[in-house]
Design a protein around this motif. Structure first.
Motif, short mmCIF file in Angstrom:
data_model
loop_
_atom_site.label_atom_id
_atom_site.label_comp_id
_atom_site.label_asym_id
_atom_site.label_seq_id
_atom_site.Cartn_x
_atom_site.Cartn_y
_atom_site.Cartn_z
N THR A 38 0.84 -1.20 0.00
CA THR A 38 0.00 0.00 0.00
C THR A 38 0.87 1.25 0.00
O THR A 38 0.57 2.23 -0.69
N SER A 39 1.97 1.22 0.73
CA SER A 39 2.89 2.35 0.76
C SER A 39 3.48 2.62 -0.63
O SER A 39 3.56 3.77 -1.06
N ARG A 40 3.85 1.56 -1.34
CA ARG A 40 4.40 1.71 -2.71
C ARG A 40 3.38 2.36 -3.63
O ARG A 40 3.70 3.27 -4.39
N VAL A 41 2.13 1.89 -3.55
CA VAL A 41 1.08 2.45 -4.41
C VAL A 41 0.81 3.90 -4.00
O VAL A 41 0.65 4.78 -4.86
N ALA A 42 0.79 4.18 -2.70
CA ALA A 42 0.57 5.56 -2.24
C ALA A 42 1.67 6.49 -2.75
O ALA A 42 1.41 7.65 -3.10
N GLN A 43 2.91 5.99 -2.82
CA GLN A 43 4.01 6.79 -3.37
C GLN A 43 3.75 7.10 -4.85
O GLN A 43 4.00 8.22 -5.32
N ARG A 53 -2.28 15.77 -2.21
CA ARG A 53 -0.82 15.61 -2.12
C ARG A 53 -0.37 15.76 -0.67
O ARG A 53 0.40 14.94 -0.16
N ASP A 54 -0.86 16.79 -0.01
CA ASP A 54 -0.46 17.04 1.37
C ASP A 54 -0.90 15.90 2.29
O ASP A 54 -0.14 15.47 3.16
N ALA A 55 -2.12 15.41 2.11
CA ALA A 55 -2.62 14.31 2.95
C ALA A 55 -1.81 13.05 2.73
O ALA A 55 -1.46 12.34 3.69
N LEU A 56 -1.49 12.74 1.49
CA LEU A 56 -0.68 11.55 1.20
C LEU A 56 0.72 11.68 1.79
O LEU A 56 1.25 10.73 2.38
N ALA A 57 1.34 12.86 1.64
CA ALA A 57 2.69 13.06 2.18
C ALA A 57 2.68 12.92 3.70
O ALA A 57 3.56 12.26 4.28
N LEU A 58 1.69 13.52 4.36
CA LEU A 58 1.58 13.39 5.82
C LEU A 58 1.39 11.94 6.22
O LEU A 58 2.00 11.47 7.18
N GLY A 59 0.53 11.24 5.50
CA GLY A 59 0.27 9.84 5.82
C GLY A 59 1.49 8.97 5.64
O GLY A 59 1.76 8.08 6.46
N LEU A 60 2.22 9.20 4.57
CA LEU A 60 3.45 8.43 4.35
C LEU A 60 4.47 8.69 5.45
O LEU A 60 5.10 7.76 5.95
N ARG A 61 4.60 9.94 5.84
CA ARG A 61 5.53 10.26 6.93
C ARG A 61 5.08 9.59 8.23
O ARG A 61 5.90 9.04 8.97
N ALA A 108 7.55 6.41 6.15
CA ALA A 108 8.15 6.44 4.81
C ALA A 108 8.48 7.89 4.44
O ALA A 108 7.80 8.82 4.87
N GLU A 109 9.49 8.06 3.64
CA GLU A 109 9.83 9.38 3.11
C GLU A 109 9.04 9.58 1.81
O GLU A 109 9.20 8.83 0.86
N PRO A 110 8.16 10.59 1.78
CA PRO A 110 7.35 10.82 0.56
C PRO A 110 8.22 11.15 -0.64
O PRO A 110 9.23 11.85 -0.52
N VAL A 111 7.83 10.62 -1.78
CA VAL A 111 8.54 10.90 -3.02
C VAL A 111 8.45 12.41 -3.29
O VAL A 111 7.42 13.05 -3.05
N ALA A 112 9.56 12.97 -3.75
CA ALA A 112 9.62 14.42 -4.03
C ALA A 112 9.07 14.71 -5.42
O ALA A 112 9.07 13.85 -6.31
#
Length: 161
Positions: free
Chosen positions: A22-27, A68-76, A80-84
């Motif tokens: 799920t983390s890979r797909v979220a990235q 984008r912001d919600a996904l980045a916060l969730g990954l952190r 996980a480090e969100p893809v730039a």
């Protein structure tokens, strides 16, 4: 309240345990949101179809920024480090007219619908709201596709063979 309101609630993503798939797909979805923001920045700056189309581009930009912001916060939150974002993205066509702006917007929303469909598929059911939020985002992308002039699709988000 939701971070994203009616555009799709991904605010819960990352609050629970996020499995690697799920983390890979979220990235991948996050990378798509970065590209969407770039495209809508170009569209909003060069759209010639009048105030309603400019407002549609601005509205889409805000929705994609919030996702984008919600996904980045969730990954952190999931460790996980969100893809730039890339410095720039290649658009399907240069945005030189209202017509090409609509074409780019359709491509953006079509791609986002595919990405969110993959997140719906990858996310565990009922765990943290990720699947429901991705489903909301998929429906929103399908609606925006129609607003930008795409033909209705029986199953938006599914890549056709």
């Amino acid at each position: 309240g939701s971070v994203l309101g009616p555009a799709g609630d991904l605010a819960a993503f990352g609050r629970g345990t996020v499995d690697p798939a799920t983390s890979r797909v979220a990235q991948q979805v996050l990378a798509g949101e970065h590209a969407a923001l770039y495209a809508y920045g170009v569209i909003g700056g060069r759209h010639a179809d009048g105030p309603s189309q400019v407002a549609a581009a601005i509205s889409a930009f805000v929705v994609h920024r919030d996702r984008r912001d919600a996904l980045a916060l969730g990954l952190r939150a999931a460790g996980a480090e969100p893809v730039a974002a890339a410095p720039a993205y290649e658009l399907v066509v240069p945005v030189t007219s209202a017509g090409t702006a609509r074409r780019v917007a359709r491509q953006v929303e079509d791609r986002c619908s595919v990405l969110y469909a993959s997140l719906v598929s990858a996310a565990p059911a009922g765990r943290d709201g990720t699947r429901a939020g991705a489903s909301d985002a998929l429906r929103d992308a399908a609606r925006r596709l129609l607003e930008w002039g795409a033909a209705p699709a029986a199953l938006p988000g599914l890549q056709q063979p």
